[in-house]
Design a protein around this motif. Structure first.
Motif, short mmCIF file in Angstrom:
data_model
loop_
_atom_site.label_atom_id
_atom_site.label_comp_id
_atom_site.label_asym_id
_atom_site.label_seq_id
_atom_site.Cartn_x
_atom_site.Cartn_y
_atom_site.Cartn_z
N UNK A 1 33.26 16.57 24.95
CA UNK A 1 33.92 16.92 26.31
C UNK A 1 33.59 18.14 26.45
N UNK A 2 34.58 19.02 27.46
CA UNK A 2 34.33 20.27 27.68
C UNK A 2 34.64 21.43 26.67
N UNK A 3 35.51 21.12 25.96
CA UNK A 3 35.90 21.90 24.78
C UNK A 3 35.09 21.66 23.59
N UNK A 4 34.20 21.01 23.43
CA UNK A 4 33.23 20.91 22.38
C UNK A 4 33.64 19.71 21.42
N UNK A 5 34.65 18.99 21.67
CA UNK A 5 35.08 17.85 20.81
C UNK A 5 34.28 16.75 21.10
N UNK A 6 34.17 15.94 20.05
CA UNK A 6 33.45 14.73 19.78
C UNK A 6 34.19 13.73 20.51
N UNK A 7 33.59 12.77 21.29
CA UNK A 7 34.22 11.77 22.34
C UNK A 7 33.48 10.51 22.07
N UNK A 8 33.95 9.57 21.59
CA UNK A 8 33.51 8.17 21.49
C UNK A 8 34.32 7.25 22.53
N UNK A 9 33.43 6.58 23.44
CA UNK A 9 34.08 5.51 24.38
C UNK A 9 33.66 4.23 24.10
N UNK A 10 34.48 3.28 24.09
CA UNK A 10 34.16 1.88 23.91
C UNK A 10 34.54 1.16 25.09
N UNK A 11 33.71 0.64 26.17
CA UNK A 11 34.12 0.07 27.38
C UNK A 11 33.75 -1.37 27.20
N UNK A 12 34.51 -2.40 27.77
CA UNK A 12 34.07 -3.87 28.11
C UNK A 12 34.46 -4.39 29.44
N UNK A 13 33.93 -5.41 29.75
CA UNK A 13 34.27 -6.00 31.17
C UNK A 13 35.03 -7.12 30.91
N UNK A 14 35.96 -6.98 29.67
CA UNK A 14 36.55 -8.47 29.50
C UNK A 14 37.90 -8.69 30.66
N UNK A 15 38.89 -9.53 30.04
CA UNK A 15 39.96 -9.58 30.93
C UNK A 15 40.80 -8.49 31.37
N UNK A 16 40.69 -7.43 30.34
CA UNK A 16 41.42 -6.31 30.64
C UNK A 16 42.83 -6.18 29.95
N UNK B 1 45.45 11.47 11.45
CA UNK B 1 45.07 12.04 10.43
C UNK B 1 43.81 13.04 10.50
N UNK B 2 43.09 12.58 11.16
CA UNK B 2 41.80 13.39 11.34
C UNK B 2 41.75 14.31 12.65
N UNK B 3 42.96 14.62 12.94
CA UNK B 3 43.28 15.47 14.30
C UNK B 3 42.49 15.07 15.52
N UNK B 4 42.67 13.81 15.71
CA UNK B 4 42.08 13.07 16.85
C UNK B 4 43.18 12.31 17.69
N UNK C 1 40.62 -7.58 34.47
CA UNK C 1 39.50 -8.25 35.19
C UNK C 1 38.29 -7.39 35.70
N UNK C 2 38.36 -5.96 35.28
CA UNK C 2 37.20 -5.29 35.46
C UNK C 2 36.84 -4.52 34.38
N UNK C 3 37.60 -3.71 33.92
CA UNK C 3 37.14 -3.08 32.50
C UNK C 3 38.02 -2.45 31.75
N UNK C 4 37.94 -2.30 30.56
CA UNK C 4 38.83 -1.70 29.51
C UNK C 4 37.91 -0.50 28.92
N UNK C 5 38.63 0.56 28.73
CA UNK C 5 37.97 1.72 27.87
C UNK C 5 38.78 2.41 26.95
N UNK C 6 38.50 2.20 25.62
CA UNK C 6 39.09 3.32 24.46
C UNK C 6 38.48 4.30 24.36
N UNK C 7 38.92 5.56 24.37
CA UNK C 7 38.48 6.69 23.97
C UNK C 7 39.09 7.40 22.81
N UNK C 8 38.26 7.66 21.84
CA UNK C 8 38.41 8.23 20.78
C UNK C 8 38.09 9.84 20.86
N UNK C 9 38.85 10.67 20.51
CA UNK C 9 38.50 12.22 20.61
C UNK C 9 38.63 12.84 19.35
N UNK C 10 37.79 13.63 19.05
CA UNK C 10 37.92 14.11 17.56
C UNK C 10 38.04 15.50 17.92
#
Length: 189
Positions: A119-134, A168-171, A180-189
């Motif tokens: 991200x803009x602060x240099x933190x690691x970001x992982x996003x998991x997105x699916x197009x399931x039922x939401x 615990x990992x400061x994230x 019915x469109x999408x779901x996004x989980x965002x992990x920010x470390x």
């Protein structure tokens, strides 16, 4: 591992080198003991060579280590529990990938997108997105509560445990979902 104390050892070597240089300057200005001055000069040369050798040795060992894992097959990292406790925690933190797969089982055109970056602060970001039922808005507020579940026969501790591990990992772990469109989980470390 050799690298864990590298900074401390290098700092101590530099401090001793600085002290030896101070003694050398003192002896050069205030005494006529040239033999002592020569010995201190030799000691300085030894300390410099020793410091360079230590840094080069650590660099070679680190290079060998990085080369050894460069082509390693890490595909089994999240498929089993054989890689130690830190991988077990990471395995648990990625529970939402498994949830995304489960959510798409009855979907005609399932899509799971995994994006990693900074991200803009240099933190690691992982996003998991699916197009399931939401996830409905009122449910989104509860999914990180221990033992809350909308699935039959599930314990409801997966996402709660994931959030605790991320903390615990400061994230952080967050969710944004449009049913019915999408779901996004965002992990920010």
């Amino acid at each position: 591992m050799v690298f864990s104390h590298f900074r401390t050892q290098s700092s101590i070597r530099v401090v001793f080198l600085g002290l030896t240089l101070a003694v050398f300057v003192y002896l050069g200005l205030d005494t006529d003991f040239y033999a002592t001055l020569v010995l201190v000069g030799v000691l300085i040369i030894y300390q410099v060579v020793s410091l360079i050798h230590s840094v080069e040795l650590t660099n070679r060992q680190l290079t060998r280590f990085l080369q050894s894992i460069e082509y390693a097959d890490l595909s089994q990292t999240f498929t089993g529990r054989k890689l130690g406790s830190s991988f077990d925690e990471l395995y648990t933190a990625f529970t939402e990938v498994t949830n995304a797969i489960q959510a798409l089982q009855d979907h005609s055109a399932p899509t799971i997108q995994l994006i990693g970056g900074q991200d803009t602060q240099g933190r690691l970001v992982i996003q998991v997105t699916d197009n399931g039922p939401g996830i409905l808005q009122d449910v989104q507020e509860k999914i990180f509560i221990p033992f809350f579940t909308t699935k039959q026969g599930e314990s409801g501790i997966g996402l709660s445990l994931s959030r605790q591990i991320m903390r615990m990992h400061r994230g952080t772990i967050t969710v944004v979902s449009t049913p019915d469109v999408q779901t996004t989980f965002t992990l920010r470390f």
